[in-house]
Write a protein that holds these residues in place. Structure first.
Motif, PDB file in Angstrom:
ATOM      1  N   SER A 194      33.828  43.122  41.890  1.00 35.12           N
ATOM      2  CA  SER A 194      35.123  43.938  42.539  1.00 35.12           C
ATOM      3  C   SER A 194      35.366  43.455  43.776  1.00 35.12           C
ATOM      4  O   SER A 194      37.074  43.566  43.671  1.00 35.12           O
ATOM      5  CB  SER A 194      34.217  45.419  42.913  1.00 35.12           C
ATOM      6  OG  SER A 194      32.968  44.846  43.917  1.00 35.12           O
ATOM      7  N   LEU A 195      35.285  42.245  44.281  1.00 34.31           N
ATOM      8  CA  LEU A 195      35.842  41.170  45.261  1.00 34.31           C
ATOM      9  C   LEU A 195      35.793  40.885  44.820  1.00 34.31           C
ATOM     10  O   LEU A 195      37.288  40.067  44.882  1.00 34.31           O
ATOM     11  CB  LEU A 195      34.532  41.296  46.259  1.00 34.31           C
ATOM     12  CG  LEU A 195      33.658  42.035  47.229  1.00 34.31           C
ATOM     13  CD1 LEU A 195      32.619  42.036  48.255  1.00 34.31           C
ATOM     14  CD2 LEU A 195      34.676  43.054  47.973  1.00 34.31           C
ATOM     15  N   TYR A 196      35.496  39.675  43.711  1.00 34.43           N
ATOM     16  CA  TYR A 196      35.769  38.487  43.358  1.00 34.43           C
ATOM     17  C   TYR A 196      36.212  38.290  41.340  1.00 34.43           C
ATOM     18  O   TYR A 196      36.030  38.053  41.104  1.00 34.43           O
ATOM     19  CB  TYR A 196      34.932  37.479  42.958  1.00 34.43           C
ATOM     20  CG  TYR A 196      34.072  37.546  44.996  1.00 34.43           C
ATOM     21  CD1 TYR A 196      35.685  37.263  46.251  1.00 34.43           C
ATOM     22  CD2 TYR A 196      32.874  37.848  45.269  1.00 34.43           C
ATOM     23  CE1 TYR A 196      35.022  36.642  47.025  1.00 34.43           C
ATOM     24  CE2 TYR A 196      32.735  37.833  46.431  1.00 34.43           C
ATOM     25  CZ  TYR A 196      33.805  37.799  47.751  1.00 34.43           C
ATOM     26  OH  TYR A 196      32.787  37.762  48.952  1.00 34.43           O
ATOM     27  N   PRO A 197      37.126  38.984  41.518  1.00 36.83           N
ATOM     28  CA  PRO A 197      37.745  39.407  39.982  1.00 36.83           C
ATOM     29  C   PRO A 197      37.287  38.104  39.302  1.00 36.83           C
ATOM     30  O   PRO A 197      36.865  38.016  37.636  1.00 36.83           O
ATOM     31  CB  PRO A 197      38.699  40.296  39.033  1.00 36.83           C
ATOM     32  CG  PRO A 197      39.368  40.021  41.386  1.00 36.83           C
ATOM     33  CD  PRO A 197      38.342  39.836  42.251  1.00 36.83           C
ATOM     34  N   HIS A 198      38.751  37.367  39.392  1.00 38.54           N
ATOM     35  CA  HIS A 198      38.507  36.530  38.669  1.00 38.54           C
ATOM     36  C   HIS A 198      37.357  35.437  38.541  1.00 38.54           C
ATOM     37  O   HIS A 198      37.285  34.595  37.809  1.00 38.54           O
ATOM     38  CB  HIS A 198      40.075  35.617  39.595  1.00 38.54           C
ATOM     39  CG  HIS A 198      41.345  35.967  39.554  1.00 38.54           C
ATOM     40  ND1 HIS A 198      42.079  37.020  38.324  1.00 38.54           N
ATOM     41  CD2 HIS A 198      42.179  36.757  40.376  1.00 38.54           C
ATOM     42  CE1 HIS A 198      43.135  37.145  38.909  1.00 38.54           C
ATOM     43  NE2 HIS A 198      42.735  37.353  39.876  1.00 38.54           N
ATOM     44  N   ALA A 199      36.521  34.702  40.297  1.00 43.12           N
ATOM     45  CA  ALA A 199      35.984  34.499  39.724  1.00 43.12           C
ATOM     46  C   ALA A 199      34.114  34.838  39.008  1.00 43.12           C
ATOM     47  O   ALA A 199      33.904  33.496  38.356  1.00 43.12           O
ATOM     48  CB  ALA A 199      35.331  34.212  41.174  1.00 43.12           C
ATOM     49  N   ALA A 200      34.642  36.282  38.752  1.00 42.54           N
ATOM     50  CA  ALA A 200      33.206  36.944  38.090  1.00 42.54           C
ATOM     51  C   ALA A 200      34.114  36.475  36.407  1.00 42.54           C
ATOM     52  O   ALA A 200      33.192  36.020  35.728  1.00 42.54           O
ATOM     53  CB  ALA A 200      33.241  38.354  38.505  1.00 42.54           C
ATOM     54  N   ASP A 256      47.303  36.413  44.957  1.00 41.66           N
ATOM     55  CA  ASP A 256      46.634  37.104  45.809  1.00 41.66           C
ATOM     56  C   ASP A 256      45.193  37.136  45.619  1.00 41.66           C
ATOM     57  O   ASP A 256      44.188  36.279  45.752  1.00 41.66           O
ATOM     58  CB  ASP A 256      46.491  38.432  44.934  1.00 41.66           C
ATOM     59  CG  ASP A 256      45.975  39.869  45.800  1.00 41.66           C
ATOM     60  OD1 ASP A 256      44.839  39.132  46.892  1.00 41.66           O
ATOM     61  OD2 ASP A 256      45.616  40.450  45.380  1.00 41.66           O
ATOM     62  N   LEU A 257      44.710  36.225  47.368  1.00 41.90           N
ATOM     63  CA  LEU A 257      43.496  35.783  47.688  1.00 41.90           C
ATOM     64  C   LEU A 257      42.259  36.305  47.136  1.00 41.90           C
ATOM     65  O   LEU A 257      41.356  35.666  46.682  1.00 41.90           O
ATOM     66  CB  LEU A 257      43.235  35.763  49.165  1.00 41.90           C
ATOM     67  CG  LEU A 257      41.799  35.104  49.948  1.00 41.90           C
ATOM     68  CD1 LEU A 257      41.952  33.144  49.272  1.00 41.90           C
ATOM     69  CD2 LEU A 257      41.751  35.165  50.760  1.00 41.90           C
ATOM     70  N   PHE A 258      42.548  38.226  46.910  1.00 40.42           N
ATOM     71  CA  PHE A 258      41.305  38.447  46.291  1.00 40.42           C
ATOM     72  C   PHE A 258      41.471  38.925  45.031  1.00 40.42           C
ATOM     73  O   PHE A 258      40.773  39.442  43.979  1.00 40.42           O
ATOM     74  CB  PHE A 258      40.761  39.835  46.757  1.00 40.42           C
ATOM     75  CG  PHE A 258      40.218  39.726  48.414  1.00 40.42           C
ATOM     76  CD1 PHE A 258      39.378  39.332  48.079  1.00 40.42           C
ATOM     77  CD2 PHE A 258      41.104  39.464  49.828  1.00 40.42           C
ATOM     78  CE1 PHE A 258      38.405  38.796  49.783  1.00 40.42           C
ATOM     79  CE2 PHE A 258      41.164  39.213  50.379  1.00 40.42           C
ATOM     80  CZ  PHE A 258      39.245  38.686  50.847  1.00 40.42           C
ATOM     81  N   GLY A 259      43.148  38.931  44.360  1.00 40.14           N
ATOM     82  CA  GLY A 259      43.415  38.678  42.860  1.00 40.14           C
ATOM     83  C   GLY A 259      43.389  39.770  42.844  1.00 40.14           C
ATOM     84  O   GLY A 259      43.784  41.025  43.507  1.00 40.14           O
ATOM     85  N   SER A 260      43.437  40.601  41.612  1.00 39.17           N
ATOM     86  CA  SER A 260      43.655  41.853  41.225  1.00 39.17           C
ATOM     87  C   SER A 260      42.770  42.656  40.180  1.00 39.17           C
ATOM     88  O   SER A 260      42.086  41.179  39.445  1.00 39.17           O
ATOM     89  CB  SER A 260      45.226  42.133  40.762  1.00 39.17           C
ATOM     90  OG  SER A 260      45.170  41.479  39.208  1.00 39.17           O
ATOM     91  N   ASP A 261      42.974  43.581  39.666  1.00 36.48           N
ATOM     92  CA  ASP A 261      41.681  44.153  38.178  1.00 36.48           C
ATOM     93  C   ASP A 261      42.221  43.751  37.413  1.00 36.48           C
ATOM     94  O   ASP A 261      41.737  44.113  36.618  1.00 36.48           O
ATOM     95  CB  ASP A 261      41.140  45.590  38.475  1.00 36.48           C
ATOM     96  CG  ASP A 261      40.838  45.790  39.936  1.00 36.48           C
ATOM     97  OD1 ASP A 261      40.266  44.761  40.481  1.00 36.48           O
ATOM     98  OD2 ASP A 261      40.738  47.337  40.600  1.00 36.48           O
TER      99      ASP A 261
END
Length: 224
Positions: free
Chosen positions: A48-54, A103-108
């Motif tokens: 939910s915070l780091y979607p791309h990293a996850a 987008d630093l936090f990415g999108s869903d």
């Protein structure tokens, strides 16, 4: 500068930003760079915070059995990789440079091609796991075999017991244990594969040596 502490919010935000526009850390395929970063994180980032990293973390986890065979230098630290300038997530404007907006936090939303590759890798990983033979369940048993009297030939009794050979049965050490009045019982260890050898049936076969054996008992049984 490279990545900083990948267990911190700032470090994970930088990683999330980094893998938002690339499938792996330094190339189009996994390498020792991914391994180093994966090991530095220790657990999957919060999607939910780091979607791309996850997403990246789950994808690299599929290669865990193959880490040592991936290309690259395994001696390099994870800080050797990443952006030259670290973006502070508290002050980021959302622009990485003049040409790209990130987008630093990415999108869903997840790129369909990335999702397809991930699902294919996941399916292959599960199939590989399913094909691996599961270790056979085994038990370690200590059994006591009692003779009729003090005139019973205990050497012949033990030889008769050990003559029972089965797939999944391995005889171990043995000793004679005094019962009294000059009578000894045979105490013998064995290892059995549970699906192949029935202890009850084995006791029955031992007691069929009626010239030597009065009875048998299981002293201990432990699962390996």
């Amino acid at each position: 500068m490279g990545f900083t502490d990948l267990t911190s919010h700032a470090g994970l935000s930088t990683l999330d930003n980094w893998v938002a526009t690339r499938p792996y850390i330094i190339s189009s395929s996994p390498s020792q760079a991914d391994v180093a970063c994966f090991k530095a994180i220790k657990s999957s980032p919060d999607s939910s915070l780091y979607p791309h990293a996850a997403r990246w973390y789950k994808q690299i986890a599929l290669y865990e059995d193959e880490f040592t065979s991936l290309p690259g230098d395994p001696s390099k630290a994870y800080t050797s990789y990443g952006p030259e300038d670290i973006i502070n997530p508290a002050t980021a404007t959302g622009r990485a440079d003049d040409d790209h907006e990130i987008d630093l936090f990415g999108s869903d939303e997840e790129d369909p091609e990335t999702a397809r590759v991930y699902e294919e890798r996941l399916a292959a990983y599960k199939a590989k796991r399913a094909d691996k033979p599961k270790p056979a369940a085994k038990s370690v048993v200590i059994m006591e075999v009692k003779p009729w009297d003090d005139e019973t030939d205990m050497v012949a009794l033990e030889a008769a017991v050990r003559s029972l050979e089965k797939d999944g049965l391995v005889w171990g050490a043995s000793k004679l244990v005094p019962i009294g009045f000059g009578v000894n019982k045979l105490q013998i260890s064995l290892v059995v594969e549970d699906d192949k050898v029935s202890i009850i049936d084995l006791q029955g076969e031992i007691e069929d040596f009626a010239d030597y054996v009065q009875s048998s008992d299981v002293v201990t049984m432990q699962k390996l």
